[in-house]
Design a protein around this motif. Sequence first.
Motif, PDB file in Angstrom:
ATOM      1  N   LEU A 135       0.842  -1.203   0.000  1.00  0.00           N
ATOM      2  CA  LEU A 135       0.000   0.000   0.000  1.00  0.00           C
ATOM      3  C   LEU A 135       0.876   1.253   0.000  1.00  0.00           C
ATOM      4  O   LEU A 135       1.090   1.894   1.040  1.00  0.00           O
ATOM      5  N   ARG A 136       1.372   1.611  -1.171  1.00  0.00           N
ATOM      6  CA  ARG A 136       2.293   2.741  -1.273  1.00  0.00           C
ATOM      7  C   ARG A 136       1.615   4.088  -1.018  1.00  0.00           C
ATOM      8  O   ARG A 136       2.293   5.078  -0.740  1.00  0.00           O
ATOM      9  N   SER A 137       0.291   4.151  -1.102  1.00  0.00           N
ATOM     10  CA  SER A 137      -0.397   5.392  -0.740  1.00  0.00           C
ATOM     11  C   SER A 137      -0.206   5.714   0.734  1.00  0.00           C
ATOM     12  O   SER A 137      -0.244   6.877   1.134  1.00  0.00           O
ATOM     13  N   ASP A 138       0.008   4.678   1.554  1.00  0.00           N
ATOM     14  CA  ASP A 138       0.225   4.885   2.985  1.00  0.00           C
ATOM     15  C   ASP A 138       1.688   5.126   3.314  1.00  0.00           C
ATOM     16  O   ASP A 138       2.009   5.876   4.238  1.00  0.00           O
ATOM     17  N   SER A 139       2.581   4.499   2.582  1.00  0.00           N
ATOM     18  CA  SER A 139       3.998   4.557   2.952  1.00  0.00           C
ATOM     19  C   SER A 139       4.765   5.707   2.306  1.00  0.00           C
ATOM     20  O   SER A 139       5.774   6.148   2.838  1.00  0.00           O
ATOM     21  N   HIS A 140       4.287   6.192   1.152  1.00  0.00           N
ATOM     22  CA  HIS A 140       5.048   7.183   0.394  1.00  0.00           C
ATOM     23  C   HIS A 140       4.209   8.408   0.053  1.00  0.00           C
ATOM     24  O   HIS A 140       3.098   8.277  -0.470  1.00  0.00           O
ATOM     25  N   ALA A 141       4.751   9.592   0.359  1.00  0.00           N
ATOM     26  CA  ALA A 141       4.200  10.832  -0.186  1.00  0.00           C
ATOM     27  C   ALA A 141       4.652  10.963  -1.640  1.00  0.00           C
ATOM     28  O   ALA A 141       5.658  10.360  -2.052  1.00  0.00           O
ATOM     29  N   TRP A 142       3.910  11.777  -2.416  1.00  0.00           N
ATOM     30  CA  TRP A 142       4.165  11.876  -3.861  1.00  0.00           C
ATOM     31  C   TRP A 142       4.180  13.346  -4.254  1.00  0.00           C
ATOM     32  O   TRP A 142       3.211  14.065  -4.050  1.00  0.00           O
ATOM     33  N   PHE A 143       5.329  13.767  -4.786  1.00  0.00           N
ATOM     34  CA  PHE A 143       5.496  15.135  -5.266  1.00  0.00           C
ATOM     35  C   PHE A 143       5.906  15.115  -6.734  1.00  0.00           C
ATOM     36  O   PHE A 143       6.513  14.149  -7.200  1.00  0.00           O
ATOM     37  N   VAL A 144       5.615  16.202  -7.431  1.00  0.00           N
ATOM     38  CA  VAL A 144       6.158  16.430  -8.771  1.00  0.00           C
ATOM     39  C   VAL A 144       6.895  17.765  -8.754  1.00  0.00           C
ATOM     40  O   VAL A 144       6.338  18.781  -8.319  1.00  0.00           O
ATOM     41  N   VAL A 145       8.140  17.745  -9.193  1.00  0.00           N
ATOM     42  CA  VAL A 145       8.897  18.979  -9.423  1.00  0.00           C
ATOM     43  C   VAL A 145       9.007  19.145 -10.928  1.00  0.00           C
ATOM     44  O   VAL A 145       9.587  18.293 -11.613  1.00  0.00           O
ATOM     45  N   SER A 146       8.435  20.216 -11.446  1.00  0.00           N
ATOM     46  CA  SER A 146       8.405  20.427 -12.898  1.00  0.00           C
ATOM     47  C   SER A 146       9.128  21.710 -13.272  1.00  0.00           C
ATOM     48  O   SER A 146       9.285  22.615 -12.449  1.00  0.00           O
ATOM     49  N   GLY A 147       9.557  21.761 -14.531  1.00  0.00           N
ATOM     50  CA  GLY A 147      10.121  22.989 -15.061  1.00  0.00           C
ATOM     51  C   GLY A 147      11.577  22.895 -15.459  1.00  0.00           C
ATOM     52  O   GLY A 147      12.321  22.012 -15.027  1.00  0.00           O
ATOM     53  N   ALA A 148      11.983  23.850 -16.275  1.00  0.00           N
ATOM     54  CA  ALA A 148      13.332  23.862 -16.833  1.00  0.00           C
ATOM     55  C   ALA A 148      14.411  24.014 -15.772  1.00  0.00           C
ATOM     56  O   ALA A 148      15.554  23.572 -15.961  1.00  0.00           O
ATOM     57  N   LYS A 149      14.080  24.641 -14.652  1.00  0.00           N
ATOM     58  CA  LYS A 149      15.067  24.879 -13.594  1.00  0.00           C
ATOM     59  C   LYS A 149      15.173  23.717 -12.606  1.00  0.00           C
ATOM     60  O   LYS A 149      15.994  23.761 -11.680  1.00  0.00           O
ATOM     61  N   ALA A 150      14.363  22.684 -12.783  1.00  0.00           N
ATOM     62  CA  ALA A 150      14.354  21.577 -11.823  1.00  0.00           C
ATOM     63  C   ALA A 150      15.731  20.924 -11.647  1.00  0.00           C
ATOM     64  O   ALA A 150      16.154  20.678 -10.507  1.00  0.00           O
ATOM     65  N   PRO A 151      16.471  20.615 -12.734  1.00  0.00           N
ATOM     66  CA  PRO A 151      17.778  19.977 -12.514  1.00  0.00           C
ATOM     67  C   PRO A 151      18.737  20.834 -11.693  1.00  0.00           C
ATOM     68  O   PRO A 151      19.505  20.298 -10.879  1.00  0.00           O
ATOM     69  N   GLU A 152      18.702  22.149 -11.879  1.00  0.00           N
ATOM     70  CA  GLU A 152      19.558  23.035 -11.085  1.00  0.00           C
ATOM     71  C   GLU A 152      19.172  22.972  -9.613  1.00  0.00           C
ATOM     72  O   GLU A 152      20.032  22.973  -8.727  1.00  0.00           O
ATOM     73  N   MET A 153      17.886  22.939  -9.337  1.00  0.00           N
ATOM     74  CA  MET A 153      17.443  22.841  -7.960  1.00  0.00           C
ATOM     75  C   MET A 153      17.906  21.535  -7.325  1.00  0.00           C
ATOM     76  O   MET A 153      18.413  21.511  -6.204  1.00  0.00           O
ATOM     77  N   PHE A 154      17.747  20.420  -8.053  1.00  0.00           N
ATOM     78  CA  PHE A 154      18.134  19.126  -7.515  1.00  0.00           C
ATOM     79  C   PHE A 154      19.633  19.047  -7.241  1.00  0.00           C
ATOM     80  O   PHE A 154      20.067  18.283  -6.364  1.00  0.00           O
ATOM     81  N   ALA A 155      20.431  19.799  -7.961  1.00  0.00           N
ATOM     82  CA  ALA A 155      21.874  19.778  -7.741  1.00  0.00           C
ATOM     83  C   ALA A 155      22.227  20.203  -6.320  1.00  0.00           C
ATOM     84  O   ALA A 155      23.295  19.849  -5.804  1.00  0.00           O
ATOM     85  N   LYS A 156      21.342  20.936  -5.666  1.00  0.00           N
ATOM     86  CA  LYS A 156      21.581  21.398  -4.297  1.00  0.00           C
ATOM     87  C   LYS A 156      21.271  20.329  -3.254  1.00  0.00           C
ATOM     88  O   LYS A 156      21.828  20.367  -2.150  1.00  0.00           O
ATOM     89  N   ILE A 157      20.378  19.396  -3.567  1.00  0.00           N
ATOM     90  CA  ILE A 157      19.872  18.493  -2.524  1.00  0.00           C
ATOM     91  C   ILE A 157      19.919  17.016  -2.904  1.00  0.00           C
ATOM     92  O   ILE A 157      19.503  16.168  -2.112  1.00  0.00           O
ATOM     93  N   CYS A 158      20.418  16.689  -4.092  1.00  0.00           N
ATOM     94  CA  CYS A 158      20.432  15.296  -4.550  1.00  0.00           C
ATOM     95  C   CYS A 158      21.806  14.952  -5.105  1.00  0.00           C
ATOM     96  O   CYS A 158      22.371  15.726  -5.895  1.00  0.00           O
ATOM     97  N   GLY A 159      22.339  13.803  -4.715  1.00  0.00           N
ATOM     98  CA  GLY A 159      23.666  13.406  -5.164  1.00  0.00           C
ATOM     99  C   GLY A 159      23.718  12.874  -6.580  1.00  0.00           C
ATOM    100  O   GLY A 159      24.791  12.772  -7.172  1.00  0.00           O
ATOM    101  N   VAL A 160      22.569  12.518  -7.150  1.00  0.00           N
ATOM    102  CA  VAL A 160      22.516  12.006  -8.519  1.00  0.00           C
ATOM    103  C   VAL A 160      22.428  13.174  -9.496  1.00  0.00           C
ATOM    104  O   VAL A 160      21.726  14.162  -9.244  1.00  0.00           O
TER     105      VAL A 160
END
Length: 234
Positions: A135-160
């Motif tokens: 039941l992943r609706s209970d275990s996981h929250a679900w977000f969408v990050v959209s837009g051209a600037k998304a990869p730049e934002m992720f560079a601050k908080i994600c190692g991939v």
Amino acid sequence: MTTPNMTAPDQHLRRTPLRLALEKADARWTALDDIAIADGLGTVEGARHLAITDLSPLPRLGFKGRETISAMQKRGVVLEAIPNRAYRQPDGGLCLVLAASEVILLSPLAGDNGRLQGLHDTWRLDDGERTYPLLRSDSHAWFVVSGAKAPEMFAKICGVDLRLAKFPDLSIAQTSVAKLSAIVTRADIRDTPAFHILADSASALYFFDCLTDAAQEFGSTIACRTVLRNLESG
């Protein structure tokens, strides 16, 4: 009091753990089946630049076990046994193949009319399939990050490296985002980059705060499902 098209979250069985945060952002609430989902936030232009959308109320379901891939194919799910790969479904949903023995099914933006609940309810241990629902609706929250600037934002908080040339459409990374374990799936909405993120639901508010803080310097907004559906329809 609510308007004819609006609802109150406490009238529904399922609602987001971010209710108070979204209400501070002036969200309204729309009824969809048995859920209340935020509405009235963001613009298409903002979503094309950089926006964060909470889809946590929408259905999602996992299956895990040795025969998961064949069991899903038998049920009409479009997928292959390729780990860390997502597959678009005919109804607009997504199937995330995390491993040869585990998948997560995400509802279309429009809702799935009970399809995922039906997959859960019709699974039977007596059938002898070596897979079982989660039941992943209970275990996981679900977000969408959209837009051209998304990869730049992720560079601050994600190692991939999530730059578009390095992380193609329908790729999946099981990684750490803002020091939390997360599943990041790129699934563009037409020509707009879009990253679906599944993270521990108990940490949803912390995770949302981390995303909004990291995105703030890029002129981000908070968007709603309606905005993503407008992107989807072109």
